[in-house]
Design a protein around this motif. Structure first.
Motif: not given
Length: 100
Positions: A60-61, A57-58, A53-54, A10
């Motif tokens: 976290a998923l 996201q990956d 960012a991707q 971040n």
């Protein structure tokens, strides 16, 4: 560990976006070849930020799926404990909501 990775990424994304904003501001005052170089560098920085960012996201998923799977396994192995915990949490939430 997961939270520290998210914080680091971040922070990197914020730095990349700030740099891109600076470059775009600088490019607005320039003209010709220098402006084109600044715009190209800004686009590169934005693409790096989107990739980061991707990745977040990956990650976290994947972590979310892993936690859901482990919770599912626990509930199937310990159904009565799960019911007791769910009832206790429901009782606590109900008491907190009803308080005036």
């Amino acid at each position: 560990m997961f939270k520290s990775n998210i914080r680091a990424i971040n922070k990197d994304i914020k730095i990349l976006l700030r740099d891109a904003q600076d470059l775009f501001s600088e490019a607005a005052s320039l003209s010709g070849e220098k402006a084109e170089e600044a715009r190209a560098r800004g686009v590169e920085l934005m693409e790096e930020a989107l990739k980061s960012a991707q990745n977040v996201q990956d990650t976290a998923l994947a972590s979310g799926k892993e936690m859901a799977t482990s919770a599912n396994v626990y509930v199937k192995e310990n159904p009565w404990s799960s019911i007791g915990v769910a009832a206790s949490v429901g009782l606590l939430v109900g008491l907190l909501v009803c308080r005036k």
